[in-house]
Write a protein that holds these residues in place. Sequence first.
Motif, PDB file in Angstrom:
ATOM      1  N   ALA A   1       4.543  -5.812  12.104  1.00 55.88           N
ATOM      2  CA  ALA A   1       4.330  -7.065  12.834  1.00 55.88           C
ATOM      3  C   ALA A   1       3.272  -6.901  13.905  1.00 55.88           C
ATOM      4  CB  ALA A   1       5.643  -7.531  13.458  1.00 55.88           C
ATOM      5  N   GLU A   2       3.276  -5.772  14.593  1.00 53.26           N
ATOM      6  CA  GLU A   2       2.282  -5.536  15.646  1.00 53.26           C
ATOM      7  C   GLU A   2       0.881  -5.465  15.055  1.00 53.26           C
ATOM      8  OE1 GLU A   2       2.957  -3.129  19.586  1.00 53.26           O
ATOM      9  OE2 GLU A   2       2.401  -1.730  17.986  1.00 53.26           O
ATOM     10  N   ALA A   3       0.729  -4.764  13.940  1.00 54.00           N
ATOM     11  CA  ALA A   3      -0.572  -4.681  13.282  1.00 54.00           C
ATOM     12  C   ALA A   3      -1.007  -6.054  12.777  1.00 54.00           C
ATOM     13  CB  ALA A   3      -0.511  -3.684  12.125  1.00 54.00           C
TER      14      ALA A   3
ATOM     15  N   PHE B   1       0.493   9.569   9.789  1.00 58.63           N
ATOM     16  CA  PHE B   1      -0.414   8.532   9.309  1.00 58.63           C
ATOM     17  C   PHE B   1      -1.126   8.955   8.029  1.00 58.63           C
ATOM     18  CE2 PHE B   1      -4.872   7.279   9.093  1.00 58.63           C
ATOM     19  CZ  PHE B   1      -4.840   5.897   9.213  1.00 58.63           C
ATOM     20  N   TYR B   2      -1.567  10.209   7.967  1.00 59.49           N
ATOM     21  CA  TYR B   2      -2.422  10.659   6.872  1.00 59.49           C
ATOM     22  C   TYR B   2      -1.674  10.823   5.553  1.00 59.49           C
ATOM     23  CZ  TYR B   2      -5.662  11.528  10.713  1.00 59.49           C
ATOM     24  OH  TYR B   2      -6.478  11.377  11.807  1.00 59.49           O
ATOM     25  N   PRO B   3      -0.596  11.597   5.500  1.00 61.44           N
ATOM     26  CA  PRO B   3       0.099  11.702   4.213  1.00 61.44           C
ATOM     27  C   PRO B   3       0.713  10.390   3.742  1.00 61.44           C
ATOM     28  CG  PRO B   3       1.290  12.897   5.934  1.00 61.44           C
ATOM     29  CD  PRO B   3      -0.035  12.524   6.503  1.00 61.44           C
ATOM     30  N   LEU B   4       1.151   9.528   4.666  1.00 56.63           N
ATOM     31  CA  LEU B   4       1.655   8.227   4.243  1.00 56.63           C
ATOM     32  C   LEU B   4       0.546   7.398   3.614  1.00 56.63           C
ATOM     33  CD1 LEU B   4       3.993   7.208   7.216  1.00 56.63           C
ATOM     34  CD2 LEU B   4       4.682   7.888   4.911  1.00 56.63           C
ATOM     35  N   ARG B   5      -0.635   7.421   4.227  1.00 56.27           N
ATOM     36  CA  ARG B   5      -1.745   6.658   3.675  1.00 56.27           C
ATOM     37  C   ARG B   5      -2.206   7.244   2.345  1.00 56.27           C
ATOM     38  NH1 ARG B   5      -3.007   2.945   1.829  1.00 56.27           N
ATOM     39  NH2 ARG B   5      -5.138   2.270   1.530  1.00 56.27           N
ATOM     40  N   ALA B   6      -2.159   8.576   2.206  1.00 54.59           N
ATOM     41  CA  ALA B   6      -2.530   9.195   0.938  1.00 54.59           C
ATOM     42  C   ALA B   6      -1.588   8.749  -0.172  1.00 54.59           C
ATOM     43  CB  ALA B   6      -2.520  10.715   1.067  1.00 54.59           C
ATOM     44  N   ALA B   7      -0.306   8.664   0.131  1.00 56.11           N
ATOM     45  CA  ALA B   7       0.656   8.193  -0.869  1.00 56.11           C
ATOM     46  C   ALA B   7       0.326   6.775  -1.309  1.00 56.11           C
ATOM     47  CB  ALA B   7       2.072   8.266  -0.302  1.00 56.11           C
ATOM     48  N   GLN B   8      -0.037   5.918  -0.362  1.00 53.33           N
ATOM     49  CA  GLN B   8      -0.408   4.548  -0.711  1.00 53.33           C
ATOM     50  C   GLN B   8      -1.709   4.496  -1.503  1.00 53.33           C
ATOM     51  OE1 GLN B   8      -0.289   3.134   3.396  1.00 53.33           O
ATOM     52  NE2 GLN B   8       1.398   1.747   2.855  1.00 53.33           N
ATOM     53  N   MET B   9      -2.647   5.386  -1.199  1.00 56.81           N
ATOM     54  CA  MET B   9      -3.921   5.408  -1.909  1.00 56.81           C
ATOM     55  C   MET B   9      -3.728   5.615  -3.399  1.00 56.81           C
ATOM     56  SD  MET B   9      -6.236   7.690   0.739  1.00 56.81           S
ATOM     57  CE  MET B   9      -7.215   8.366  -0.604  1.00 56.81           C
TER      58      MET B   9
ATOM     59  N   HIS C   1      -7.637  -4.586   6.377  1.00 52.45           N
ATOM     60  CA  HIS C   1      -6.541  -5.111   7.191  1.00 52.45           C
ATOM     61  C   HIS C   1      -5.212  -5.058   6.444  1.00 52.45           C
ATOM     62  CE1 HIS C   1      -9.612  -7.557   9.750  1.00 52.45           C
ATOM     63  NE2 HIS C   1      -9.497  -6.319  10.165  1.00 52.45           N
ATOM     64  N   GLU C   2      -5.234  -5.322   5.154  1.00 54.00           N
ATOM     65  CA  GLU C   2      -4.000  -5.205   4.372  1.00 54.00           C
ATOM     66  C   GLU C   2      -3.490  -3.765   4.381  1.00 54.00           C
ATOM     67  OE1 GLU C   2      -5.076  -6.723   0.567  1.00 54.00           O
ATOM     68  OE2 GLU C   2      -4.840  -8.831   1.147  1.00 54.00           O
ATOM     69  N   GLU C   3      -4.406  -2.803   4.295  1.00 57.52           N
ATOM     70  CA  GLU C   3      -4.014  -1.395   4.344  1.00 57.52           C
ATOM     71  C   GLU C   3      -3.444  -1.024   5.706  1.00 57.52           C
ATOM     72  OE1 GLU C   3      -7.530   0.705   3.308  1.00 57.52           O
ATOM     73  OE2 GLU C   3      -7.421   0.201   1.170  1.00 57.52           O
ATOM     74  N   VAL C   4      -4.071  -1.515   6.767  1.00 57.77           N
ATOM     75  CA  VAL C   4      -3.598  -1.235   8.129  1.00 57.77           C
ATOM     76  C   VAL C   4      -2.177  -1.761   8.317  1.00 57.77           C
ATOM     77  CG1 VAL C   4      -3.925  -1.878  10.551  1.00 57.77           C
ATOM     78  CG2 VAL C   4      -5.880  -1.129   9.179  1.00 57.77           C
ATOM     79  N   ILE C   5      -1.941  -2.992   7.919  1.00 57.19           N
ATOM     80  CA  ILE C   5      -0.616  -3.589   8.073  1.00 57.19           C
ATOM     81  C   ILE C   5       0.399  -2.866   7.191  1.00 57.19           C
ATOM     82  CG2 ILE C   5       0.734  -5.694   7.720  1.00 57.19           C
ATOM     83  CD1 ILE C   5      -1.909  -7.238   8.342  1.00 57.19           C
ATOM     84  N   GLY C   6       0.017  -2.549   5.962  1.00 56.67           N
ATOM     85  CA  GLY C   6       0.935  -1.869   5.052  1.00 56.67           C
ATOM     86  C   GLY C   6       1.304  -0.480   5.524  1.00 56.67           C
TER      87      GLY C   6
END
Length: 329
Positions: A108-110, A184-192, A307-312
Amino acid sequence: MPVNRAGPVRLGVLGCADIAWRRTLPAVLAEPRLRLVAVASRDGRRAQRFADRFGAAPVTGYDRLLDRDDIDAVYVPLPAGLLPRWVDAALAAGRHVLAEKPLGRTGAEAHDLVARAAARDLVLMENNAFQLHPQHDAVRRLVAAGEIGPLRTVTSVFGIPPLPPEDVRYRPELGGGALLDLGFYPLRAAQMFLGPDLRVVGAHLHPGPSGVDVAGSALLAAPDGAEAAVSFGFGHAYRNAYELWGGEGRLVLERAFTPPPEHRPVLSLHDANGARQRTLRSHHQFAALVADFADAVTTRRSLRQHHEEVIGRAALAEAVRRHAGVEVR
């Protein structure tokens, strides 16, 4: 409010963080579409130190920098607990914003910050430097070509040795903790590699003496049955890497998140034929970051996917905290 003008984007900095000193501001000086104008800190001596090195005006106080009429955009390398307030203040002052992560501590903040930037027709970008490195495109091409068969599991880690006791990442009032920093990094890698619709099925966060999480892990599930296991922490031998494990082989990439500009990544492929390696070209991911920001400001291109990636990513970190039984502040 700065006026529209031709020439480089005039940049101010809110905060004198180590990442700004080592990586971002040297890249800014080398980017012709940006001109560093002023650096602000609550401590005048820190502002002066940065100003002397990078050839900018020192400013004591973040509000004073936002009151200047010679700033078009700001870079905000502040701790997680201060970022939302000062990103919002910069947007309210009509400045484009490049912010350190995490742009939002919750989904929500993002979302709110992204919506405020859109309503004011301003660029808002989170530091996504690691994603701009072409090594990840090389991995995607191999997966898409079927080199490891159907992707089943992503394993990703980021750990560093213990920080000095006074480090801001140990301070709960500043939004400290390993999840919002290294996680932040491994979570984003999983989403990638597995897509945006990951579900948290297990999580653990280990608290340190100050109360912030100093280590943690999470198990994530994708809609197609693939899974990700991520780990992060401040008390580890230094490593950041990910492994993609498929039905017919696996790919391993070390230094996946913080390769130095001169580093030539080595991608390892393991399958029934044995192990082989591919050496990739080097890349300056912070130069790519500031160039991407300059391009977004000057062309006003859409940042919808970003922005969708940031919020997700913020929502996923929030879900990890909730699953671990930690209050999301």
